[in-house]
Design a protein around this motif. Structure first.
Motif, PDB file in Angstrom:
ATOM      1  N   GLY A   1     -14.744   4.330   3.381  1.00  8.17           N
ATOM      2  CA  GLY A   1     -15.975   3.722   2.905  1.00  8.17           C
ATOM      3  C   GLY A   1     -15.659   2.295   2.496  1.00  8.17           C
ATOM      4  N   PRO A   2     -16.635   1.550   1.997  1.00  5.50           N
ATOM      5  CA  PRO A   2     -16.434   0.131   1.671  1.00  5.50           C
ATOM      6  C   PRO A   2     -15.733  -0.064   0.330  1.00  5.50           C
ATOM      7  N   VAL A   3     -14.529   0.491   0.212  1.00  3.22           N
ATOM      8  CA  VAL A   3     -13.783   0.470  -1.047  1.00  3.22           C
ATOM      9  C   VAL A   3     -12.380  -0.062  -0.792  1.00  3.22           C
ATOM     10  N   LEU A   4     -12.040  -1.180  -1.423  1.00  4.15           N
ATOM     11  CA  LEU A   4     -10.727  -1.786  -1.313  1.00  4.15           C
ATOM     12  C   LEU A   4     -10.050  -1.780  -2.673  1.00  4.15           C
ATOM     13  N   THR A   5      -8.722  -1.788  -2.672  1.00  5.63           N
ATOM     14  CA  THR A   5      -7.959  -1.948  -3.910  1.00  5.63           C
ATOM     15  C   THR A   5      -7.130  -3.220  -3.815  1.00  5.63           C
ATOM     16  N   LEU A   6      -6.807  -3.792  -4.959  1.00  2.00           N
ATOM     17  CA  LEU A   6      -5.984  -4.996  -5.008  1.00  2.00           C
ATOM     18  C   LEU A   6      -4.819  -4.782  -5.965  1.00  2.00           C
ATOM     19  N   GLN A   7      -3.615  -5.008  -5.437  1.00  2.00           N
ATOM     20  CA  GLN A   7      -2.390  -4.942  -6.230  1.00  2.00           C
ATOM     21  C   GLN A   7      -1.615  -6.238  -6.015  1.00  2.00           C
ATOM     22  N   THR A   8      -0.706  -6.536  -6.929  1.00  2.00           N
ATOM     23  CA  THR A   8       0.083  -7.761  -6.806  1.00  2.00           C
ATOM     24  C   THR A   8       1.563  -7.428  -6.607  1.00  2.00           C
ATOM     25  N   PHE A   9       2.285  -8.415  -6.071  1.00  2.00           N
ATOM     26  CA  PHE A   9       3.735  -8.298  -5.906  1.00  2.00           C
ATOM     27  C   PHE A   9       4.354  -9.653  -6.205  1.00  2.00           C
ATOM     28  N   THR A  10       5.649  -9.657  -6.440  1.00  2.56           N
ATOM     29  CA  THR A  10       6.344 -10.917  -6.745  1.00  2.56           C
ATOM     30  C   THR A  10       7.403 -11.276  -5.715  1.00  2.56           C
ATOM     31  N   THR A  11       7.892 -10.300  -4.952  1.00  2.11           N
ATOM     32  CA  THR A  11       8.933 -10.577  -3.959  1.00  2.11           C
ATOM     33  C   THR A  11       8.552  -9.977  -2.619  1.00  2.11           C
TER      34      THR A  11
ATOM     35  N   ASP B   1      10.471  -8.126  -0.757  1.00  2.00           N
ATOM     36  CA  ASP B   1      10.903  -6.732  -0.731  1.00  2.00           C
ATOM     37  C   ASP B   1       9.879  -5.825  -1.401  1.00  2.00           C
ATOM     38  N   GLU B   2       9.321  -6.280  -2.524  1.00  2.00           N
ATOM     39  CA  GLU B   2       8.321  -5.479  -3.214  1.00  2.00           C
ATOM     40  C   GLU B   2       7.067  -5.325  -2.357  1.00  2.00           C
ATOM     41  N   ALA B   3       6.671  -6.389  -1.679  1.00  2.00           N
ATOM     42  CA  ALA B   3       5.488  -6.327  -0.817  1.00  2.00           C
ATOM     43  C   ALA B   3       5.671  -5.296   0.281  1.00  2.00           C
ATOM     44  N   VAL B   4       6.833  -5.315   0.925  1.00  2.00           N
ATOM     45  CA  VAL B   4       7.101  -4.362   2.002  1.00  2.00           C
ATOM     46  C   VAL B   4       7.148  -2.940   1.461  1.00  2.00           C
ATOM     47  N   HIS B   5       7.771  -2.776   0.299  1.00  2.00           N
ATOM     48  CA  HIS B   5       7.833  -1.433  -0.294  1.00  2.00           C
ATOM     49  C   HIS B   5       6.436  -0.892  -0.571  1.00  2.00           C
ATOM     50  N   LEU B   6       5.586  -1.691  -1.203  1.00  2.00           N
ATOM     51  CA  LEU B   6       4.228  -1.241  -1.491  1.00  2.00           C
ATOM     52  C   LEU B   6       3.463  -0.945  -0.206  1.00  2.00           C
ATOM     53  N   ALA B   7       3.630  -1.796   0.792  1.00  2.00           N
ATOM     54  CA  ALA B   7       2.922  -1.616   2.058  1.00  2.00           C
ATOM     55  C   ALA B   7       3.283  -0.295   2.720  1.00  2.00           C
ATOM     56  N   ASN B   8       4.561   0.068   2.660  1.00  2.00           N
ATOM     57  CA  ASN B   8       5.031   1.271   3.362  1.00  2.00           C
ATOM     58  C   ASN B   8       4.939   2.541   2.524  1.00  2.00           C
TER      59      ASN B   8
ATOM     60  N   LEU C   1      -8.701   1.685  11.003  1.00  2.00           N
ATOM     61  CA  LEU C   1      -7.709   0.617  10.971  1.00  2.00           C
ATOM     62  C   LEU C   1      -7.851  -0.295   9.758  1.00  2.00           C
ATOM     63  N   ALA C   2      -8.884  -0.133   8.978  1.00  2.00           N
ATOM     64  CA  ALA C   2      -9.179  -1.071   7.904  1.00  2.00           C
ATOM     65  C   ALA C   2      -8.015  -1.210   6.929  1.00  2.00           C
ATOM     66  N   ALA C   3      -7.740  -2.451   6.559  1.00  2.00           N
ATOM     67  CA  ALA C   3      -6.703  -2.735   5.563  1.00  2.00           C
ATOM     68  C   ALA C   3      -7.321  -2.597   4.178  1.00  2.00           C
ATOM     69  N   THR C   4      -7.339  -1.398   3.679  1.00  2.00           N
ATOM     70  CA  THR C   4      -8.041  -1.110   2.423  1.00  2.00           C
ATOM     71  C   THR C   4      -7.189  -1.392   1.193  1.00  2.00           C
ATOM     72  N   ARG C   5      -5.886  -1.588   1.381  1.00  2.00           N
ATOM     73  CA  ARG C   5      -4.998  -1.905   0.251  1.00  2.00           C
ATOM     74  C   ARG C   5      -4.596  -3.383   0.358  1.00  2.00           C
ATOM     75  N   ILE C   6      -5.176  -4.216  -0.477  1.00  2.00           N
ATOM     76  CA  ILE C   6      -4.873  -5.647  -0.459  1.00  2.00           C
ATOM     77  C   ILE C   6      -3.720  -5.903  -1.426  1.00  2.00           C
ATOM     78  N   LEU C   7      -2.639  -6.440  -0.903  1.00  2.00           N
ATOM     79  CA  LEU C   7      -1.440  -6.740  -1.687  1.00  2.00           C
ATOM     80  C   LEU C   7      -1.270  -8.249  -1.711  1.00  2.00           C
ATOM     81  N   VAL C   8      -1.362  -8.854  -2.899  1.00  2.00           N
ATOM     82  CA  VAL C   8      -1.401 -10.317  -3.027  1.00  2.00           C
ATOM     83  C   VAL C   8      -0.235 -10.778  -3.903  1.00  2.00           C
ATOM     84  N   GLU C   9       0.440 -11.837  -3.448  1.00  2.00           N
ATOM     85  CA  GLU C   9       1.511 -12.398  -4.271  1.00  2.00           C
ATOM     86  C   GLU C   9       0.931 -12.864  -5.600  1.00  2.00           C
ATOM     87  N   GLU C  10       1.618 -12.506  -6.657  1.00  2.00           N
ATOM     88  CA  GLU C  10       1.083 -12.669  -8.007  1.00  2.00           C
ATOM     89  C   GLU C  10       0.645 -14.102  -8.326  1.00  2.00           C
TER      90      GLU C  10
END
Length: 487
Positions: A387-397, A399-406, A290-299
């Protein structure tokens, strides 16, 4: 002690299978190794097609009597098993920590009490299971849950006993008999569970435990014509093989598979809370589906979020999971460690930057890692590392956040950090996930449906959904006339 018993921190564990109420040894064994220090724990009976067939035969033979057992008696026996678990929490905790490397303090305080709760919850739910009768043109419809038959339950190594009993408890409550096949890297607490169930008075053959390699006995279990349910937690490739194996018999499947879940952090979120949620994803050395390994952060807050994350991650204590001060322990196996390291090395070669970690530690430990500068279509973003590995990406809107998440083939879970209730409602409605957490993580109730979308699984379990799977639902329609008066 006998040749078929090993001792883990003073706890005796039988290394043989449990079939038809008896211990059964195999001619060959496999070696069980602790991920903490690489020490050999012992040699475990290595099942073949013969043991798999014997276990299914025992489950089939025990099924009629168990299915006919009154629900109150079934519930009583499940509570008795829970009592046995609670009496042995310390034994179960130390054995499982030694076998899979998860934190001893977590096993003592959370995981093993949850094992007992699994049995109590489904025992109690069984007693309340009902659907209100309804009328159709004067005819009465009555819905009932009939036991389906012998069930094969194949369970993973990251939370061996808790995830096994998440399946075993509802299957037994439903009136099914069980063949449990634990992961070969963590077989020990399943053997202890067999002892506890027998001591609780569970009839012979109702619960059977077969150890070994899935590649050697898996098809014999999942293709058997007498098996009426299969529940599996594990990888997508193995699930596809199980599905093909079960196809000829049209055996119903419940599959809880991998994840590549997102954590969406909006600028209006409580940033300290969001950082806490992100660092929590390193729990169990990242070995959580269940781990949230993809961190998406508003820019606009990404730089500050990253700074706070790095500070908090630096305080993580990695080491011996038996030490109370340890936050995360080792990864399960050298093979898994090589897989994790391969993912990270390929990502770094492709241009990713390690803000935190990015390398192996000593032994079977991998440093908590956060990678940035990763492309959405890259392997590290799209594939489950476990494993203990996360990634970090940014978004500006939004809609972009939802697109990246899905935008992966998975859909197990998602986590959302925001201070805006309206945004939370909008975004959660659009996320493809079996579970969504808003400003929290890993809050789970057994009465809620659990499972994944897309390649993260098939079906849902939990509460009544578990009984819907483990039973054959029947609707009986009764006419209002045609009755003879025998008064």
């Amino acid at each position: 002690m006998t040749e078929h018993t090993l001792t883990v921190a003073g706890v005796a564990v039988d290394t043989r299978h449990w079939i038809g109420g008896e211990r059964v040894a195999s001619a060959e064994t496999f070696t069980d190794v602790s991920p903490i220090d690489g020490s050999v724990l012992g040699e475990i009976s290595r099942g073949t097609e013969a043991e798999a067939a014997a276990a299914v035969a025992a489950a089939k033979a025990a099924f009629p009597a168990w299915a006919a057992t009154p629900v109150a008696e079934r519930a009583r026996l499940l509570h008795a098993i829970a009592d046995g678990v609670e009496k042995r929490i310390e034994d179960l905790a130390i054995v499982e920590t030694t076998d899979n490397g998860a934190l001893l303090r977590s096993h003592r305080r959370g995981v093993m009490p949850r094992v007992a709760h699994n049995f109590r919850f489904f025992a109690d739910w069984l007693l309340t299971l009902e659907h209100e009768d309804f009328e159709t043109r004067g005819h009465t419809n009555h819905v009932s849950w009939d036991p389906a038959g012998p069930s094969v339950l194949i369970t993973p190594w990251n939370a061996p006993l808790m995830l096994s009993t998440w399946k075993v408890a509802p299957a037994l409550a439903a009136g099914n008999t069980v063949v449990l096949k634990p992961a070969e890297w963590t077989p020990l607490t399943a053997s202890l569970l067999a002892d506890i169930a027998a001591e609780a008075g569970l009839p012979a053959g109702v619960l059977n435990v077969v150890q070994g390699y899935g590649s050697e006995i898996g098809d014999a279990l999942t293709s058997h014509p007498d098996v009426r349910r299969i529940s599996f937690t594990g990888s997508v490739p193995t699930a596809k093989r199980i599905t093909r194996s079960a196809a000829d018999n049209l055996t119903p499947l419940s599959l809880e598979l991998g994840g590549k879940s997102p954590l969406l952090v909006f600028a209006d979120a409580d940033l300290d809370l969001a950082v806490d949620l992100a660092v929590e994803q390193y729990d169990n050395a990242g070995q959580v589906c269940l781990a949230a390994t993809r961190i998406l952060v508003e820019e606009s807050v990404a730089e500050e979020f990253t700074r706070r994350f790095a500070e908090k991650a630096a305080a993580i204590v990695q080491g011996d999971p038996r030490d109370e001060a340890t936050d995360i322990g080792p990864n399960i196996h050298e093979r898994q460690l090589e897989k994790i390291d391969g993912f990270v090395r390929r990502a770094l070669d492709a241009g990713a930057r390690a803000v935190v970690g990015g390398h192996r530690g000593e032994g079977q430990y991998y440093a908590p890692t956060l990678l940035t500068d990763v492309a959405q279509d890259s392997e590290i973003v799209q594939e489950e590392v476990f494993g203990p590995v996360l990634t970090l990406q940014t978004f500006t809107t939004e809609d972009e956040a939802v697109h990246l998440a899905n935008d992966t083939r998975f859909g197990l879970a998602a986590t959302l950090a925001t201070g805006d209730r309206d945004r939370a409602a909008r975004v959660t409605e659009r996320l493809v996930a079996g579970t969504v957490w808003v400003n929290c993580f890993f809050v789970r109730d057994l009465q809620a449906p659990f499972g994944g979308s897309r390649h993260s699984g098939v079906g849902r379990e939990g509460g009544t959904w578990s009984f819907d799977f483990y039973c054959d639902l029947k609707n009986t329609v009764t006419a209002p006339k045609g009755w003879k008066d025998h008064g």
